[in-house]
Design an enzyme around this catalytic site. Structure first.
Site: not given
Ligand SMILES: [Zn+2]
Ligand SMILES: *[C@@H]1O[C@H](CO)[C@@H](O)[C@H](O)[C@H]1NC(C)=O
Ligand SMILES: *[C@@H]1O[C@H](CO)[C@@H](O)[C@H](O)[C@H]1NC(C)=O
Length: 989
Positions: A48, A172, A415
């Site tokens: 990620h 996430d 994000h």
């Molecule tokens: Zn993240």
């Protein structure tokens, strides 16, 4: 975010035609679907990679600033390719195109060919495929679509069909928007997986095996918006004790009995136990296990070597009766296995906001965090769309120069970007990228205007256009003291608009409109509040304000010429009162204030509707600072909003008020104290009231963090209901202290009732509706019947321990950051409100773009001989309920166009009907449409080739739809249904 991890998912296709078959081995056909009589565990190796958070995107890419964290994405991708080459069973997924594109640009042809082979064989799969993994609370749909299209285009051009992303992977983001599900479905995705869900929601879903469902993404679009959605078992990281990354400390598989510490039986047993426990929460004999986390995989050999062994030894146990079957897979193959299970799935129609990770930790602060960055991102999108239009209508074919801004916008959707949850130096980097992108776009804007502004027969004269981005603080230095300058306003909507530009000046001017008439303009003093904003260097004391009526999809130029003799000027009438009650009034509205600056009433005169206000104004919540003795109670921070007590304190009980009345505008300026003020403006002919707020520097000398709200207390009988939009589109009903799908235990009375407001919030009763439009994403809700509150700014002295490790304490010019912004207030009957808020919100996010120039012509007459002062791409009036979302010249003769119906069903008697339009009208100034192909929303596949997987709900509804029954089109004429967006690739003659 470091503390959580997730997995991914994927897609399948089927339907009328046979599922997509790859001769190479990518796609659903190449999926391992396990064994029917076993518990099949799909092992998903992943990483990620935040495109900026604790470090900037490029610091993460290279792995620099290792004192912050030792992570470099270039090493991850190098290492993944090598590990995949070693064993053809291995699979890996990659998500963030912002990083992959950086890496790809640096690879040799040989390496590129290897990667193409891995993609074609399904060993490396691109999932989701946006430029970043976008935030869902603070992003606007225009930019979500753009950033997914940018990634999809890169993948399509580089790898072809095997790289077409088939599922959404939002492992996430901190809460999930229904609109995102709808947009993903329209991109042709077959599913969505995410990691974060409210702790109470997870608690209720887990024992009932309800973590996987069909999400009905739109209240308007029916099955084309349905999306299979799965919640991952524990974020996106590896199950406990099975993390084999260099950053983890779990034991490797030690499988040589001749060496010490042989641990195969214990590890196999532990894994089988973990698989059984996880399967208790899921409905089929397939489960997914994500093996990866933030920036993992820098030495992915370590991960894969142990996973190879784990798979081998766990499956060996089958001879001893184990029912656990484990194998390398991808999220799309897991999704395909679920699809093949032919189950009936529960459905969901609301969204996943707000999100509390643990009791008392509601992630609702980020709805407002970094309000200036949130506004700048919205402004940059406005410029991006205008630049595309200007490039397209002038046929300059300069798309490459627009890429910089598209790229910066793609990164800004991340994000931890527009969400405001990054470190300060990273926030600065996002703003810098947008600014650089805007500078590059100016070259396109200039080239386009050089052509459009030149009258036929004139050679193109380039008078450079420039922006005055500080006109929001009444500053435009390049025009100060100039004898003449022009202001050109491009209207990016397909409807004519009337706006009231403000032009700060250091002397008086005569202003001429495009046909040479002198414009009646107000010459108004710039307020003390504005003049005191830190960083303002302008010497302008006055600004012009005038009415500008702009043609649809086109521009007007206004010519400013210094007055020869200022003494002779007959000033227009200005009436001012100080600290007296006053009423702002035009033919539609009346707004009443008392002598202490309290808003008393707004009356809609056309409908004879009055809404009364009490104590409208600014309040603050004290931020909870955290407490070492109760670490389970989180502090307020960049993510979390946690007020110390559930009561907000007024910044001041009264203010001083000045009212100014002119023919064009009536204003009430209210100063509450030296860091909070608001100005109401009612323009001639307007059906809405504009409120401009200015907040800051938020004082912290008392060592208390403060979160500033504007509260509108009214006599509207709204009960506990209020309404907020999702990503600027559909509106969802909210009920105070209530969740639609579980018995909600209220642990945070204020924060737990906050929702994202991307563009609007309203309350209503049978007769009245108060709607407030915002110029950026903010958080808010209704804490009391009849009341709306919106958080506009926050300054906090503690970190909320969710990972960013910095207090949200924004400063500029050596003091706390001052921010200003707008709320537009609408008072209407509920049944007549939609046309006001739909049109109003559209005009706020696609505002006319002002550019200035310093012409070298000796006189106005001379200027008007040479330059075209007004132009429109349209000659026909377009239906009010249609919006031109995208107009992008791809190549010399090719365009990408998106048009949308932006009203919802049943919200307006007229405009909620379907509408028919002719795309040729948009191309009138360019040419004749020779060919048009309808595409999926992210423009990487002809709609006719889309075959999404079919699903069945528990109510026996099938998601199957025959696309061509719904998408009929006839020549260049097409029909749009409420909230429908249609995407076309168009070739002109
Ligand atoms: Zn993240
Ligand atoms: C009102 O006008 C007076 C006199 O010009 C000025 O001193 C004061 O600052 C103004 N107040 C507001 C709220 O604008
Ligand atoms: C907040 O910013 C101010 C001004 O720069 C600084 O003096 C103060 O130490 C900062 N406080 C925290 C907790 O970051």
């Amino acid at each position: 975010m470091a503390k959580f991890c997730i997995v991914l998912l994927f897609i399948v296709t089927q339907g009328l035609a046979a599922p997509y078959k790859s001769s190479n081995g990518c796609g659903y056909d190449s999926c391992n679907l396990g064994k029917p009589d076993k518990l099949n565990v799909h092992i998903v190796a992943h990483t990620h990679d935040d495109v900026g958070w604790l470090k900037t995107v490029d610091q993460y890419y290279y792995g620099s600033r290792s004192e912050i964290c030792k992570r470099g994405v270039q090493y991850i991708l190098d290492s993944v390719v090598a590990a995949l080459m070693e064993n053809p069973d291995r699979r890996f997924i990659y998500v963030e195109m912002g990083f992959f594109w950086r890496w790809w640009n640096q690879q040799s042809d040989e390496m590129r060919n290897i990667v193409k082979q891995l993609v074609n064989e399904g060993r490396l799969e691109f999932i989701s495929g946006g430029w970043s993994m976008h935030d869902e609370a603070t992003t606007h749909y225009n930019s979500i679509i753009d950033q997914h299209s940018l990634g999809a285009e890169f993948l399509h051009d580089t790898f072809g069909e095997c790289a077409r992303p088939k599922i959404g992977w939002q492992i996430d983001p901190f809460g999930h928007s229904r609109e995102v599900a709808s947009l993903f479905a329209q991109m042709g995705f077959d599913g969505l997986f995410f990691g974060r869900i409210d702790y109470q929601d997870r608690l209720f879903r887990t024992p009932e095996k309800k973590l996987e469902m069909i999400w009905k993404g739109s209240a308007n679009l029916d099955r084309q918006s349905w999306l299979f959605t799965g919640v991952l078992p524990h974020g996106y990281s590896a199950p406990l004790s099975f993390c084999y990354d260099i950053m983890c400390s779990d034991p490797p598989i030690m499988d040589d009995k001749n060496l010490h510490d042989y641990n195969v039986p214990e590890r196999v047993e532990a894994f089988i136990r973990a698989a059984h426990i996880q399967s208790l929460a899921y409905a089929t004999n397939h489960i997914i296990m994500t093996m990866g986390a933030d920036f993992q995989g820098q030495n992915v050999n370590e991960n894969f070597k142990n996973l190879d062994k784990l798979i081998h030894y766990v499956n060996l146990e089958q001879v001893n009766g184990s029912n656990v079957n484990i194998f390398y897979s991808t999220p799309s193959c897991y999704l395909y296995a679920l699809n093949k299970a032919k189950k009936e799935w529960i459905t969901k129609t609301d969204d996943f906001f707000p999100y509390a990770s643990i009791p008392f930790a509601y992630w609702t602060g980020y709805f407002t965090s970094r309000p200036a960055l949130k506004r700048y991102e919205r402004y940059a999108n406005n410029i991006l769309q205008v630049t595309r239009q200007l490039n397209g209508f002038s046929q300059m074919n300069l798309r490459n120069s627009i890429f910089y801004l598209s790229e910066a916008m793609g990164i800004a959707q991340h994000h931890d970007a527009v969400s405001g949850t990054e470190k300060q130096h990273v926030a600065n980097d996002y703003a810098q990228r947008l600014s650089d992108g805007i500078d590059q776009s100016m070259e396109v804007i200039n080239a386009a205007y050089a052509k459009l502004l030149s009258k036929e027969g004139q050679t193109q004269l380039n008078v450079p256009q420039f922006l005055c981005p500080y006109t929001n603080i009444s500053e435009c230095l390049p025009i100060e003291g100039q004898a003449k300058f022009t202001l050109t306003l491009w209207n990016p909507t397909i409807h004519s608009v009337t706006i009231y530009p403000r032009v700060p000046v250091t002397q008086e001017y005569v202003i001429r409109d495009p046909i040479g008439n002198i414009v009646p303009a107000e010459y108004l003093p710039i307020s003390i509040t504005t003049k005191n904003i830190p960083g303002r260097t302008s010497s302008a004391q006055y600004q012009y304000l005038f009415q500008a009526s702009l043609p649809a999809l086109g521009y007007n130029t206004y010519y400013f010429e210094a007055r020869a003799n200022a003494n002779k000027i007959k000033r227009r009438r200005v009436k001012t009162t100080f600290n007296e009650a006053c009423i702002l009034e035009n033919e539609h509205l009346s707004i009443e204030f008392d002598g202490q600056g309290h808003l008393k009433h707004i009356v809609n005169l056309d409908k004879n509707l009055m809404v009364s206000f009490t104590a409208q104004g600014f309040y603050w919540y004290a931020s909870f600072p955290g407490d070492p003795t109760t670490p389970e109670l989180p502090a307020s921070g960049a993510y979390v909003f946690r007020p110390f007590v559930s009561e907000a304190v007024p910044v001041s009980l009264s203010g001083s008020i000045n009212c100014t009345k002119t023919d064009t505008v009536q204003k009430a300026s209210i100063v509450f104290n030296d860091w909070v003020s608001q100005e109401f403006s009612l323009f001639r002919g307007a059906t809405s009231v504009e409120l401009e707020w200015t907040v800051g520097p938020i004082p912290i000398h008392d060592n208390i963090g403060k979160e500033i709200i504007i509260r509108y207390n009214t006599n509207i009988n709204s009960g506990s209901k209020y309404y907020t939009d999702a990503n600027g589109r559909e509106v969802l009903e909210r009920i105070r202290d209530h969740r639609p799908t579980w018995p909600y235990l209220v642990d945070e009375r204020i924060s737990g009732n906050y929702y994202p407001i991307n563009s609007r919030i309203w309350i209503r009763d049978n007769d009245h509706q108060l709607t407030i439009l915002t110029d950026r994403s903010e958080g808010g809700g209704s804490m009391y019947d009849g009341s709306i509150e919106i958080m506009v700014h926050r300054r906090i002295l503690h970190d909320d321990s969710m990972g960013v490790g910095e207090a949200l304490n924004e400063t500029a010019y050596g003091t706390g950051l001052v921010v200003s912004g707008k709320h537009i207030l609408l008072v209407e009957r509920p049944e007549d409100s939609a046309r006001l808020h739909r049109v109003g919100a559209q005009q706020l996010f696609m505002h006319p773009l002002a550019t200035y120039s310093l012409p070298n012509t000796p006189s106005y007459a001379n200027y008007s001989n040479i330059y075209r002062q007004s132009w429109s791409a349209l000659s026909d009036t377009m239906p009010l309920n249609v919006h031109l979302l995208t107009f992008d010249q791809l190549t010399h003769k090719q365009y990408l166009v998106r048009v949308e119906h932006y009203f919802e069903l049943n919200e307006d008697e007229i405009y909620s009907q379907s509408v028919t339009m002719d795309l040729q009208t948009l191309f009138k100034s360019i040419g004749t449409i020779a060919n048009m192909t309808e595409l999926v929303l992210n423009a990487n596949l002809p709609l006719s080739q889309l075959h999404r997987l079919d699903w069945m709900t528990k109510d026996q509804e099938s998601s199957h739809m025959n696309i061509f029954q719904s998408y009929s089109s006839n020549g260049t004429t097409l029909t749009l249904y409420p909230m429908q967006i249609r995407t076309f690739q168009i070739t002109i003659n």
